[in-house]
Write an enzyme that holds these catalytic residues in place. Structure first.
Site, PDB file in Angstrom:
ATOM      1  CG  ASP A 109     -20.936   8.672   9.706  1.00  0.00           C
ATOM      2  OD1 ASP A 109     -22.159   8.662   9.878  1.00  0.00           O
ATOM      3  OD2 ASP A 109     -20.160   9.397  10.353  1.00  0.00           O
ATOM      4  CG  ASP A 216     -25.871  11.661  10.292  1.00  0.00           C
ATOM      5  OD1 ASP A 216     -24.970  12.143  10.981  1.00  0.00           O
ATOM      6  OD2 ASP A 216     -26.713  12.356   9.663  1.00  0.00           O
ATOM      7  CD  GLU A 272     -25.679  12.276  15.292  1.00  0.00           C
ATOM      8  OE1 GLU A 272     -25.038  13.282  15.591  1.00  0.00           O
ATOM      9  OE2 GLU A 272     -26.232  12.135  14.177  1.00  0.00           O
ATOM     10  CG  HIS A 345     -18.134  15.069  13.203  1.00  0.00           C
ATOM     11  ND1 HIS A 345     -18.603  13.932  13.842  1.00  0.00           N
ATOM     12  CD2 HIS A 345     -19.122  15.449  12.358  1.00  0.00           C
ATOM     13  CE1 HIS A 345     -19.822  13.660  13.400  1.00  0.00           C
ATOM     14  NE2 HIS A 345     -20.152  14.564  12.507  1.00  0.00           N
ATOM     15  CG  ASP A 346     -21.587  16.943  14.759  1.00  0.00           C
ATOM     16  OD1 ASP A 346     -21.101  17.450  13.722  1.00  0.00           O
ATOM     17  OD2 ASP A 346     -22.351  15.963  14.745  1.00  0.00           O
TER      18      ASP A 346
END
Ligand code: NOJ
Length: 570
Positions: A109, A216, A272, A345-346
């Site tokens: 990440d 991210d 993302e 995870h969100d």
């Protein structure tokens, strides 16, 4: 010779990621190895056999870098070290080596829109005389206002997890920008030294043997002129929307690709991108432009909300959901590439959100949702626990929540007069905490996640829903995911076939074809908890079709059972 950086020697032939399936690990909730109640890197290594059995090709590892953990690691204070909570750099090297031995790649990440406020760069930036001052966005108080007093912030933007995007620093009398939280100051990508420092860090990870980067909120790195010019800022309402897809985004991504050698080393790159449209994705993922392989769109996971407010719940009719995915399939049909996901995870758990998590329908709806997603064109992402149908957790009181986003929303909304009941309803539907309960490995007390006290309570349904039970059941959700992954690996039409949505207005059936050369696959999926007759109009003739994978035994019936799906070769 550095084999890690050599794409062929590292097992990364051109375009390898087009037939790959990625598995996301959120380390803190995956597997604890030392009894402190928090998942860690040795815990992941101990579960590699499980991932090999599932058949995935790539691990996307959510952040394990040094971090004060304001946002569970998405606030990084040292990009080149591992947080002691998760282990050591040596543990990470060992994980990468052990994964590679099993033919599994590992993608890091990359969180470079912002650092932690504890990062050395930011500490130096606090000094107005430092060359690092310009590495972040420092601005004076609003004209005519006393710095540090309520309402004196440079503008009215909210942070995603805090009331204001601006934090006052009494030492210099100025404010810095943090569009997520005060602990996550935004880096100024206009400054070329910032960019070079990021690229150098990325090259260091490539040399260490990683196979790519999940980036991210990467479409927030190029800020709008009103911010970069440094002048007064128009009072805005919601900072995220304003800072997405800025004017230099493509330029920065192409520069990063060149300087790090992202394409040269055949690394997997996925950006993302909240607020990215299909047009943005067309540009960013066009191979000729050498930016990124694929992006994570938010459009489909924002359909069950009103506008930009994720807590403002809206119904989501099936035609809207499938129509949205189809628009991305069509938009990226010629060049570019899709990523395919429901869960991360969100996000709340897919089976609870888009399926039916009642005991009667959980297994079938988890299988059918997977069938549909994995038969789209693109790279599928599985989020830990999704492969055996983990559900949302019974979070009913504010004391049950831990996530900074949920707690901030509760505080702001209740202060603004929204009823506690309504706030809790929104949290129960959308909180990120649903994704973060520990992985349910088995039916024992802490679900095999830890021998200590888990940092977040294990979902009580682990006595029924767990990896161990699923692995030993040939009809499980896990077994279905294994088959879908094998099908993607072995079938070129699943990998590359052209997509066409059928019956777009049908509110129970999700049905489409994939065509490649002479082969056409048809997916028919009942995405409802009622049976449905397969229509004869608007679908190809099914007689003579070969069943490749189905969820139910009687694959010839003209009625689909609730949440039944079939993949047919015509
Ligand atoms: C997106 C990440 O997925 C999320 O977990 C995080 O809070 C924000 N970016 C800020 O880094």
């Amino acid at each position: 010779m550095n084999t890690a950086a050599n794409p062929e020697l590292a097992g990364r032939p051109d375009g390898w990621w087009r037939s790959a399936v990625v598995y996301q690990i959120y380390p803190r909730s995956f597997q604890d190895s030392n009894g402190d109640g928090v998942g860690d890197i040795p815990g992941i290594t101990s579960r590699l056999e499980y991932l090999a059995e599932l058949g995935v090709d790539v691990i996307w590892l959510s952040p394990v870098y040094r971090s004060p953990q304001v946002d569970n690691g998405y606030d990084i204070s040292d990009y080149q070290d591992v947080d002691p909570l998760f282990g050591t750099l040596a543990d990470l090297d060992a994980l990468i080596a052990a994964a590679h031995q099993r033919g599994i790649k590992l993608v890091m990440d990359l969180v470079v829109n912002h650092t932690s406020d504890q990062h050395a760069w930011f500490a130096q930036s606090r000094d107005p005389a430092s060359a690092k001052r310009d590495w972040y966005f420092w601005r004076p108080a609003r004209p005519g206002c006393e710095p540090g007093t309520p309402g004196a912030e440079p503008d009215d933007s909210h942070a995603a997890f805090a009331p204001s995007a601006w934090t006052y620093d009494p030492a210099s009398g100025e404010y810095y920008l943090g569009i997520f939280s005060p602990g996550q100051p935004d880096l100024n990508w206009e400054n070329k030294d910032v960019r070079q420092a990021v690229y150098a860090m990325m090259r260091w990870w490539v040399d260490r043997g990683v196979d790519g980067f999940r980036m991210d909120v990467i479409n927030l790195i190029s800020k709008p002129a009103e911010l970069t010019a440094g002048g007064p800022i128009e009072p805005g309402q919601g900072s995220l929307r304003r800072v997405a897809n800025g004017p230099r985004l493509d330029e920065f991504l192409a520069e990063m690709n060149r300087e790090v050698g992202l394409d040269e080393h055949n690394l997997l790159t996925v950006g993302e991108m909240p607020g990215a449209t299909v047009e943005v994705a067309q540009r960013v993922t066009d191979p000729a432009r050498h930016e990124l392989n694929m992006v994570f769109t938010f459009e489909h996971v924002n359909l069950d909300q009103v506008g930009w407010n994720k807590w403002d719940l809206a119904d989501l009719p099936l035609p809207v959901l499938k129509g949205n995915l189809a628009s991305w399939q069509d938009g990226l049909a010629e060049a570019g590439w899709n990523s395919l996901y429901y869960d991360n995870h969100d996000q709340p758990r897919a089976v609870s959100r888009f399926g039916d998590d009642s005991p009667e329908h959980r297994v079938d709806s988890a299988k059918t949702l997977a069938t549909v997603l994995h038969l789209h064109k693109g790279t599928p992402y599985i989020y830990q626990g999704e492969e055996f149908g983990m559900t949302n957790a019974p979070l009913t009181r504010i004391e049950h929540y831990l996530d900074v986003e949920s707690l901030n929303y509760h505080a702001l909304a209740t202060a603004a007069g929204v009823s506690e009941e309504q706030v809790l309803r929104s949290l129960a539907a959308k909180s990120r905490d649903h994704a973060r309960t520990p992985v349910q490995w088995d039916a024992t007390d802490n679900a095999g996640f830890t021998t200590g006290t888990p940092w977040m309570p294990v979902n009580p349904n682990h006595d029924q829903i767990n990896a161990d039970a699923a692995r030993h059941d040939p009809d499980s959700v896990f077994a279905h995911f294994q088959k879908l992954i094998r099908l993607r690996h072995s079938n070129e039409t699943v990998q590359e076939g052209r997509f066409q949505l059928l019956l777009p207005d049908h509110d129970q059936l999700w049905t489409f074809t994939r065509t490649h050369g002479d082969e056409t696959l048809l997916v028919v999926a009942n995405c409802s908890s009622e049976p449905v007759e397969i229509p004869t109009d608007g679908l190809p003739r099914l007689d003579g079709a070969e069943l490749l994978l189905g969820t139910h035994p009687d694959a010839a019936a003209t009625t689909l059972a609730p949440w039944e799906s079939r993949i047919l070769r015509l």
